[in-house]
Write an enzyme that holds these catalytic residues in place. Structure first.
Site, mmCIF file in Angstrom:
data_model
loop_
_atom_site.group_PDB
_atom_site.id
_atom_site.type_symbol
_atom_site.label_atom_id
_atom_site.label_comp_id
_atom_site.label_asym_id
_atom_site.label_seq_id
_atom_site.Cartn_x
_atom_site.Cartn_y
_atom_site.Cartn_z
ATOM 1 N N CYS A 337 -1.953 -23.753 5.471
ATOM 2 C CA CYS A 337 -2.976 -24.171 6.440
ATOM 3 C C CYS A 337 -4.042 -23.110 6.725
ATOM 4 C CB CYS A 337 -2.366 -24.727 7.720
ATOM 5 S SG CYS A 337 -0.807 -24.030 8.221
ATOM 6 N N ARG A 366 8.997 -18.110 1.759
ATOM 7 C CA ARG A 366 9.523 -17.812 3.085
ATOM 8 C C ARG A 366 10.853 -17.110 2.932
ATOM 9 N NH1 ARG A 366 8.227 -23.673 5.876
ATOM 10 N NH2 ARG A 366 5.997 -23.578 5.489
ATOM 11 N N GLN A 384 4.806 -27.139 -1.555
ATOM 12 C CA GLN A 384 4.587 -28.253 -0.628
ATOM 13 C C GLN A 384 3.516 -29.171 -1.199
ATOM 14 O OE1 GLN A 384 3.337 -25.825 2.746
ATOM 15 N NE2 GLN A 384 5.189 -26.440 3.822
ATOM 16 N N ASP A 386 1.072 -30.390 0.174
ATOM 17 C CA ASP A 386 0.422 -30.169 1.459
ATOM 18 C C ASP A 386 -0.969 -30.777 1.497
ATOM 19 O OD1 ASP A 386 0.486 -29.183 3.964
ATOM 20 O OD2 ASP A 386 0.401 -27.068 3.415
ATOM 21 N N HIS A 388 -4.377 -30.970 4.615
ATOM 22 C CA HIS A 388 -4.838 -30.834 5.993
ATOM 23 C C HIS A 388 -6.041 -31.715 6.211
ATOM 24 C CE1 HIS A 388 -2.371 -27.257 5.267
ATOM 25 N NE2 HIS A 388 -1.950 -27.534 6.490
ATOM 26 N N LYS A 472 5.493 -32.889 15.813
ATOM 27 C CA LYS A 472 5.455 -33.491 14.487
ATOM 28 C C LYS A 472 6.305 -34.738 14.385
ATOM 29 C CE LYS A 472 8.940 -30.194 12.922
ATOM 30 N NZ LYS A 472 9.472 -29.450 11.785
ATOM 31 N N HIS A 518 -1.593 -31.746 9.772
ATOM 32 C CA HIS A 518 -0.879 -31.197 8.627
ATOM 33 C C HIS A 518 0.034 -32.302 8.130
ATOM 34 C CE1 HIS A 518 -1.190 -26.889 10.312
ATOM 35 N NE2 HIS A 518 -1.568 -27.646 11.309
#
Length: 645
Positions: A337, A366, A384, A386, A388, A472, A518
RNA sequence: GCCUCUUUAGCUCAGAUGGCAGAGCAAUUCAUUCGUAAUGAAUAGGUCGCCGGUUCGAGUCCGGUGAGAGGCUCCA
């Protein structure tokens, strides 16, 4: 006299003080034998507790969830009794029923209970269960309860009682064992016929890693031996679906100590499968107005200070890497992000441009504690799916809905039916865990709740499960062993736009703050593929599976024709291989079956002559010979149907 | 990170009480050219996770450490 109403709406007049067990006996002896507990006016009680006023009564048996709970809770007591008899002086934490069975947390003192002790405890339990010990409920004043445990030296129970409200406290006594317990319990140990202690593990007292670690024993019991056998068989079957096992067998992924733990290596077949999933999603996202972006794997530490990730996770992350001369500090990217925010900032946006949707299959790293790593579901480097979405406050609702649609499309295409939608909100008592103003949080939380309510999804709400920057909606799916994993996620975020000073120009010619959503429908490719493997047991949908067809020539004589078939399939983008080994056909079939190849094409003299292929479907067997063109046509249709969601 | 357990050939696993490391499958070679879930034979393959200790001698016993399993805590 009081009136008892039964579930079939019939009523019975019985004397005050009658028990549910009495009522059951009155109906039939058989029923009475099966009664484990009773629901009286909606409250679950012991079956042998007197009923003193008019009531709606439901007798609970093994068929009822609450009946099983009572049985397993009582089994936990039975186990505690056995443990106390075998190892005098042990202390007890808590011992509840769980979804499948029960556990009890035990402080074994100077004993050391290990896996090898389980059979001993198990047989002691069987011996005690046969004594048909009754569970006797006892009400004692709090003071007396405290004294009992102080004298016994069980500081855990003392702590639990201390926290209870003043007044009377209930104890349950069965055989030699007395336990602090709210109940309810089954009338006696006699329904506990089949007992299995499954595993032993460490568990922190009250789930607090700063406190003492107790020994937790997991077990399960059944009223019939046959049920236990079936359960154990089911467990075994589940273990066969384990993605770590199938992933190895099908050459999807591997790990290497040299590379590092928690860092998955995608083998060719796995990579191909994953690419197919990615392009499937890319296509959907393209239609939904997303744009692909790409960002690097590291970022300046200041980026994560701006986003707040550094303050929140800096110490529990992979540590920064420094440039040799300038001393600049970089972090492995833990999130995409912040990068996407900076991409947004690279350009000026008008309200007419929004929503802007930046998507990236972004690999993030991570640090996970070593004891946490688990196959592909919990790793240290993962990708991910992902994206946004930057939008105006008015657009949030619509955008959020669009995301839910995408997730549903994917779940449908992959036949995921057993998911739980979970709304994760703040823990209001623990505000320091979160960044951002209360006002923004309230806005975001109520927006999510509204949208989810409108969407018609079945959902549960969990407090304290939110991300640190926003609430979320997560989609949880269970693995083969019943462990729940988060896959898809959608998060509304008012905070990062502020931290990164994101803006757009409104129709009023003023600067406004966009809202960020997200979202990741798969969650992570690693975890998603892991769960997919377990759900399909490696039998992936035709469109997705690495090898769709294997051509099996009867002997080398037919290799020529096999090559022709292969190039034909190749022309139509059907993924096939020829098994050219000098093996008998039975062997080739067996190996293809074990590799879960959906279609086997057996090719011999007949087929070469007639320009046909003999089809064998994985798991189904021979389904006859058809012309090769017909086979191709059928395959194309099937694949198209699967993707047409 | 914590508790318990595991770690031997590419894979699955045997290897009481310490005495020169074994099977099946896979691999390689040869023979066989075969019709719907394992053709036969031969060959090769291991500093027993790693480091240290005890011992005349360690896969085996002890200490440390890596990795894996089941939980717990954590999970942007």
């Amino acid at each position: 006299m009081i009136t008892i109403r039964l579930p079939d709406n019939s009523t019975k007049e019985v004397p005050k003080g009658t028990t549910a067990m009495d009522v059951a006996r009155d109906i039939s002896e058989g029923l009475a034998r099966n009664v484990l507990a009773a629901k009286v006016n909606g409250e679950v009680n012991d079956a042998i507790q007197p009923i003193n006023k008019d009531a709606e009564l439901k007798l609970l048996t093994w068929e009822d969830k609450e009946g099983k709970e009572a049985m397993w809770h009582s089994s936990a007591h039975l186990m505690a009794e056995a443990v106390e008899l075998l190892y005098p002086g042990v202390k007890f934490g808590i011992g509840p029923a769980i979804d499948h069975g029960f556990y009890y947390d035990i402080d074994p003192g100077h004993h050391n209970i290990t896996k090898d002790d389980l059979p001993k405890i198990e047989s002691k339990m069987k011996e005690l269960a046969k004594q048909k010990q009754e569970f006797v409920r006892e009400e004692v004043p709090k003071k007396q309860a405290l004294e009992y445990y102080k004298e016994k030296g069980d500081e855990y129970k003392v702590e639990l009682i201390d926290e209870l409200e003043d007044g009377t406290i209930t104890f349950y006594k069965s055989g030699e064992f007395t336990d602090l317990c709210r109940g309810p319990h089954i009338p006696s140990t006699s329904p506990i016929k089949a007992i299995k202690l499954l595993s032993i593990a460490g568990a922190y007292w009250r789930g607090d890693e700063n406190r003492k670690q107790l020994t937790r024993i997991y077990g399960i019991t059944f009223p019939k031996k046959k049920q236990l056998d079936e359960y154990l068989e089911m467990l075994e079957e589940a273990q066969k679906r384990d993605h770590r096992k199938i992933g190895k067998e099908l050459e999807i992924f591997t790990f290497s100590q040299q590379v590092g733990s928690g860092l998955p290596l995608w083998l060719p077949k796995g990579a191909a499968l994953r690419e197919r999933l990615e392009s499937f999603l890319k296509k959907i996202q393209h239609k939904a107005g997303y744009e692909q972006v790409i960002s690097p794997h590291i970022g300046n530490v200041n980026l994560y200070k701006t986003s707040g990730h550094f303050q929140k996770y800096g110490e529990d992350s992979f540590q920064t890497i420094k440039t040799p001369n300038e001393g600049e500090e970089f972090m492995l990217k833990p999130m995409n992000c912040p990068h996407h925010c900076e991409m947004y900032n690279a350009k000026q946006f008008s309200f007419r441009d929004l929503p802007v949707r930046y998507a990236e299959f972004g690999t993030v790293y991570r640090y996970e504690q070593s004891g946490e790593l688990h196959g592909l579901t919990r790793v240290r480097g993962f990708t991910q799916d992902d994206a946004h979405i930057f939008c105006t406050p008015e657009q949030v609702k619509n955008e959020f809905k669009g995301v839910i649609d995408i997730i549903m499309k994917i779940f449908k295409a992959l036949n995921f039916q057993d998911y739980v939608a979970q709304v994760s909100l703040r823990d209001s008592e623990n505000n320091e865990k979160y960044i951002g103003s209360d006002e923004n949080w309230d806005k975001a939380e109520s927006a999510i709740l509204d949208i989810v309510e409108d969407s018609g999804l079945d959902y549960i709400v969990e407090y304290g499960e939110a991300a640190f920057y926003g609430p979320k909606l997560d989609f949880m799916v269970k693995d083969a062993l019943g462990r729940s994993w988060q896959l898809g996620t959608v998060q509304v975020d008012y905070n990062l736009p502020e931290r990164f000073n994101l803006e757009y120009t409104g129709s009023d010619n003023e600067k406004h703050r966009p809202v960020m959503i997200h979202r990741a429908p798969f969650g992570s490719m690693e975890r998603f593929v892991a769960v997919l493997i377990e759900h399909t047991a490696g039998k992936f949908p035709l469109w997705l599976t690495p090898d769709q067809v294997r051509i099996l020539p009867i002997s080398e004589k037919y290799h020529n024709y096999a090559e022709k078939v292969l190039s034909l399939l190749d022309n139509y983008d059907i993924r096939a291989q020829i098994d050219r080994r000098n093996e008998k056909i039975g062997r080739k079939i067996r190996d293809s079956e074990l590799k879960k190849i959906p279609y086997m094409l057996i090719i011999g003299e007949k087929e070469a002559e007639n320009k046909t292929v003999s089809i064998r479907r994985q798991g189904e067997g021979d389904i006859g010979a058809i012309p090769i063109q017909e086979f191709i046509h059928d395959m194309k249709n099937k694949i198209e149907n699967e993707l047409n969601v």
